[in-house]
Motif scaffolding. Structure first.
Motif, short mmCIF file in Angstrom:
data_model
loop_
_atom_site.label_atom_id
_atom_site.label_comp_id
_atom_site.label_asym_id
_atom_site.label_seq_id
_atom_site.Cartn_x
_atom_site.Cartn_y
_atom_site.Cartn_z
N PRO A 162 0.83 -1.22 0.00
CA PRO A 162 0.00 0.00 0.00
C PRO A 162 0.86 1.26 0.00
N PRO A 163 0.43 2.30 -0.71
CA PRO A 163 1.22 3.52 -0.77
C PRO A 163 1.12 4.34 0.51
N GLY A 164 2.13 5.18 0.74
CA GLY A 164 2.01 6.17 1.79
C GLY A 164 1.14 7.33 1.31
N ARG A 165 0.82 8.22 2.24
CA ARG A 165 -0.12 9.30 1.93
C ARG A 165 0.56 10.66 1.96
N LEU A 166 1.85 10.71 1.71
CA LEU A 166 2.59 11.97 1.76
C LEU A 166 2.20 12.85 0.58
N ALA A 167 1.80 14.09 0.89
CA ALA A 167 1.48 15.09 -0.12
C ALA A 167 2.47 16.24 -0.01
N HIS A 168 3.02 16.67 -1.12
CA HIS A 168 4.00 17.76 -1.13
C HIS A 168 3.35 19.09 -0.76
N GLN A 169 2.23 19.41 -1.38
CA GLN A 169 1.38 20.56 -1.09
C GLN A 169 1.98 21.92 -1.46
N ASP A 170 3.08 21.92 -2.20
CA ASP A 170 3.65 23.20 -2.62
C ASP A 170 4.38 23.07 -3.95
N PHE A 171 3.82 22.28 -4.88
CA PHE A 171 4.41 22.21 -6.21
C PHE A 171 4.25 23.57 -6.89
N SER A 172 5.33 24.12 -7.34
CA SER A 172 5.31 25.36 -8.10
C SER A 172 6.50 25.31 -9.06
N LEU A 173 6.53 26.23 -10.00
CA LEU A 173 7.65 26.25 -10.95
C LEU A 173 8.97 26.52 -10.25
N GLN A 174 8.94 27.21 -9.10
CA GLN A 174 10.16 27.48 -8.36
C GLN A 174 10.62 26.29 -7.54
#
Length: 339
Positions: A162-174
């Protein structure tokens, strides 16, 4: 932070690492909401050296973000498409800090700006390469490797557990940076490796009905879809709105989050790329592509597409999908940037 306080922070952090590590030639390269970044040369055994980046909290209130980033970078360490944590959770005088790898060619916001200034769109085959890199990064967050400091990075693979549930939450071009161009690597032949940085806002999301443990994956897929939307339409704006689109005759309407060119109807983007970005931006997470499907489509495009697959684009864009043109554009707009 006032200018004099910021200069004091830079002096203290630089002095600490020069005195306590084999670091030299500190140079600030940027500052964000909670941290500043300083690049150093680090002397290694055998008269070798490498560049590293110290990321230090701006103040005590920012310590939590550095600690959070440290925790999550430890878990994903070993993933090929995520920045590597080198030294963990350091207190440089009163400033919480981490040390991460230096990624050579800067972030995609600057690179996109150079394409725009040059009157050039990013070719589809380059975009597919970025899409595949970001998909690999999502896999690395879902199945973290917890590698040690000295373990070599591995290409991210979907596993059966099963996968973990980690979300980055700040994907941006920078927060997506371009590294070395390994032209002998089929996955990176026409797009230098893209790596994800800045896990200060990352979090493990709770399970959600209908998604189960895929909540982190679904959130990350939406975010990389947003990044790909900006790159594909050649805009650096951040305004987002909801709109209804239809991917073809007799297909149901889907609500997505987009911006200018809300339906991505643009002659420089292939239908397959446009429809996949749309699916990633679906407001309903259940309508977003499954991670294995996203990986399969991106892999196929990167490994098997050639210029002939883009002959139907509006002029003059098909000519820029040829191998020699891709090499030229990568060299001019991505690799030949100011350091």
């Amino acid at each position: 932070m006032a200018d004099d306080e910021y200069e004091k922070l830079l002096r203290e952090v630089s002095s600490y690492f020069i005195e306590n590590y084999q670091f030299r030639n500190g140079r600030p390269i940027g500052s964000g909401a909670y941290a500043t970044a300083i690049v150093f040369d680090e002397d290694l055994p055998g008269k070798q050296s490498r560049k590293v980046v110290v990321k230090a909290a701006l103040n005590a209130d920012s310590d939590r973000s550095i600690i959070n980033e440290d925790e999550h970078l430890k878990s994903v360490r070993g993933a090929e498409h995520t920045v590597r944590l080198l030294y963990s959770n350091i207190l440089a005088f009163s400033h919480r800090a981490i040390v991460i790898e230096y990624i050579e060619h800067g972030h995609w916001e600057d690179i996109l700006g150079r394409f725009i200034s040059g009157g050039q769109r990013i070719p589809n085959r380059v975009l597919w390469g970025v899409f595949l890199c970001l998909t690999r990064a999502v896999i690395g967050m879902a199945w973290p490797q917890y590698a040690s400091i000295n373990d070599k990075s591995q290409r991210e693979r979907i596993r059966n557990d099963p996968p973990g549930r980690l979300a980055h939450q700040d994907f941006s071009l920078q927060n997506i940076l371009v590294g070395v161009w390994k032209r002998d690597d089929p996955e990176h032949r026409f797009s230098p490796i893209t790596k994800v940085i800045d896990f200060g806002n990352a979090a493990v999301l709770p399970p959600q009905e209908g998604l189960g443990d895929a909540t982190g994956i679904a959130d990350n897929i939406s975010e990389i879809g947003r990044v790909m939307l900006w790159l594909a339409i050649g805009h650096r704006g951040y305004e987002i709105m909801e709109c209804e689109i239809q991917d073809g005759p007799n297909l149901p309407l889907r609500t997505i989050e987009s911006r200018v060119h809300y339906d991505l109807s643009d002659g420089s983007i292939s239908d397959q790329l446009r429809f996949l970005i749309r699916r990633c931006r679906a407001v309903n997470p259940k309508e977003r592509p499954k991670l294995p499907d996203l990986l399969r489509v991106c892999e196929n495009a990167v490994l098997n597409h050639n210029a002939a697959d883009y002959a139907d684009l509006n002029q003059p864009w098909p000519q820029y999908e040829h191998d020699h043109e891709l090499d030229r554009l990568i060299q001019r707009f991505i690799l030949n940037a100011d350091p």
